[in-house]
Design a protein around this motif. Structure first.
Motif, short mmCIF file in Angstrom:
data_model
loop_
_atom_site.label_atom_id
_atom_site.label_comp_id
_atom_site.label_asym_id
_atom_site.label_seq_id
_atom_site.Cartn_x
_atom_site.Cartn_y
_atom_site.Cartn_z
N PRO A 47 0.81 -1.23 0.00
CA PRO A 47 0.00 0.00 0.00
C PRO A 47 0.84 1.28 0.00
N ALA A 48 1.91 1.30 0.76
CA ALA A 48 2.76 2.49 0.81
C ALA A 48 3.42 2.78 -0.53
N LEU A 49 3.64 1.72 -1.32
CA LEU A 49 4.28 1.89 -2.63
C LEU A 49 3.31 2.42 -3.69
N LEU A 50 2.01 2.35 -3.38
CA LEU A 50 1.00 2.73 -4.36
C LEU A 50 0.24 4.00 -4.00
N GLU A 51 0.62 4.65 -2.94
CA GLU A 51 -0.14 5.79 -2.43
C GLU A 51 -0.32 6.91 -3.45
N GLU A 52 0.68 7.10 -4.31
CA GLU A 52 0.60 8.22 -5.28
C GLU A 52 -0.41 7.96 -6.39
N GLY A 53 -0.82 6.69 -6.58
CA GLY A 53 -1.76 6.38 -7.64
C GLY A 53 -1.12 6.45 -9.02
N GLY A 54 -1.97 6.57 -10.05
CA GLY A 54 -1.46 6.60 -11.41
C GLY A 54 -2.57 6.34 -12.41
N ASP A 55 -2.21 6.04 -13.64
CA ASP A 55 -3.20 5.80 -14.68
C ASP A 55 -3.72 4.36 -14.63
N VAL A 56 -2.79 3.38 -14.66
CA VAL A 56 -3.19 1.98 -14.71
C VAL A 56 -2.41 1.18 -13.68
N LEU A 57 -3.14 0.37 -12.91
CA LEU A 57 -2.55 -0.55 -11.95
C LEU A 57 -2.81 -1.97 -12.43
N VAL A 58 -1.74 -2.74 -12.59
CA VAL A 58 -1.87 -4.12 -13.08
C VAL A 58 -1.27 -5.06 -12.05
N GLY A 59 -2.00 -6.14 -11.76
CA GLY A 59 -1.46 -7.19 -10.90
C GLY A 59 -1.56 -8.52 -11.60
N TRP A 60 -0.50 -9.30 -11.53
CA TRP A 60 -0.47 -10.61 -12.19
C TRP A 60 -0.32 -11.69 -11.13
N LEU B 270 -5.61 -7.31 -4.27
CA LEU B 270 -6.98 -7.50 -3.77
C LEU B 270 -7.02 -7.56 -2.24
N LYS B 271 -6.00 -8.13 -1.66
CA LYS B 271 -5.99 -8.31 -0.20
C LYS B 271 -5.60 -7.03 0.55
N GLU B 272 -4.56 -6.36 0.06
CA GLU B 272 -3.96 -5.26 0.81
C GLU B 272 -4.30 -3.86 0.29
N CYS B 273 -4.74 -3.77 -0.97
CA CYS B 273 -4.77 -2.44 -1.61
C CYS B 273 -6.10 -2.06 -2.24
N ARG B 274 -7.18 -2.77 -1.93
CA ARG B 274 -8.47 -2.44 -2.57
C ARG B 274 -8.85 -0.98 -2.35
N HIS B 275 -8.52 -0.46 -1.18
CA HIS B 275 -8.89 0.93 -0.86
C HIS B 275 -8.13 1.94 -1.72
N LEU B 276 -7.07 1.50 -2.40
CA LEU B 276 -6.28 2.41 -3.23
C LEU B 276 -6.65 2.35 -4.71
N PHE B 277 -7.54 1.44 -5.08
CA PHE B 277 -7.91 1.31 -6.49
C PHE B 277 -8.49 2.62 -7.05
N VAL B 278 -9.16 3.39 -6.20
CA VAL B 278 -9.75 4.65 -6.65
C VAL B 278 -8.70 5.67 -7.09
N ARG B 279 -7.45 5.46 -6.74
CA ARG B 279 -6.39 6.38 -7.11
C ARG B 279 -5.84 6.10 -8.52
N PHE B 280 -6.39 5.09 -9.16
CA PHE B 280 -5.97 4.75 -10.52
C PHE B 280 -7.18 4.84 -11.45
N LYS B 281 -6.93 5.23 -12.70
CA LYS B 281 -8.02 5.33 -13.67
C LYS B 281 -8.52 3.95 -14.08
N LYS B 282 -7.64 2.96 -14.02
CA LYS B 282 -7.99 1.61 -14.45
C LYS B 282 -7.18 0.60 -13.64
N VAL B 283 -7.83 -0.49 -13.26
CA VAL B 283 -7.15 -1.58 -12.54
C VAL B 283 -7.38 -2.87 -13.31
#
Length: 199
Positions: free
Chosen positions: A38-51, A59-72
């Motif tokens: 979560p601390a690594l993703l705080e700034e957000g961005g355009d696209v967040l991809v997880g493989w 999904l487990k740790e960062c769902r609350h940060l998805f709003v900081r990206f235009k697309k996940v």
């Protein structure tokens, strides 16, 4: 375009060289512990991809940060790795890491349908074992349907790592999600991945 890519177990930027040229490529266990993400993703961005494991940790740790990206985009996500991959097989991989870690990693990438497996780095052995232990124990508990903003989940129809039943549990837990089914295995070819990210 600002893209953050969170890889899977034993993943490497060399698996997606075009993406790695411009994206921020994060590898779990060798570069960060799951609770540090979560601390690594705080700034957000355009696209967040997880493989794979990266999708699980997001999904487990960062769902609350998805709003900081235009697309996940979550590729081969799972709520529990053992829904798809039996504990005995994961424990077998852990035991194998003591005897021939390079072979364990090579075999895993082969099962991912990886045409050119990345070279094994012996310095990452302890981190890879920690990752396998994590995959045995980590589970996401979701009660009711979860609505997440602009979320796409992707599954390969011949994925031998995250099988259909494990993917379906994620699909059932999430509301109003876009599902992309592709022909192929656990590792999506880079042109198709880039098309999904930029589409």
């Amino acid at each position: 375009m600002n893209i953050v890519f969170v890889g899977g177990w034993a993943s490497s930027p060399s698996q997606y060289p075009q993406l790695a040229e411009t994206a921020r490529f994060l590898v779990p266990f060798s570069e960060f512990d799951p609770e540090e993400l979560p601390a690594l993703l705080e700034e957000g961005g355009d696209v967040l991809v997880g493989w794979s494991t990266g999708a699980h940790i997001l999904l487990k740790e960062c769902r609350h940060l998805f709003v900081r990206f235009k697309k996940v985009v979550l590729i081969a996500p799972f709520l529990s790795f053992t829904d798809s991959f039996p504990v005995r097989l994961v424990r077998g991989m852990i035991q194998g890491m003591d005897k021939d870690p390079a072979e364990v990693v090579r075999s895993f990438h082969e099962n991912c349908a990886e045409p050119e497996p990345p070279a094994y780095n012996s310095k990452e052995s302890a981190a890879l074992v920690a990752g396998l232990e994590y995959l045995i124990s980590s589970k996401i508990e979701i009660s009711g349907k979860v609505l997440l903003p602009d979320l796409t989940i992707v599954h390969g129809n011949s994925d031998r790592i995250v099988r259909r039943k494990a993917f379906d549990k994620v699909m059932t837990a999430l509301e109003n999600v876009q599902v992309v089914e592709i022909e192929g295995g656990h590792k999506i070819p880079e042109p198709e991945l880039l098309s999904i990210i930029k589409g």
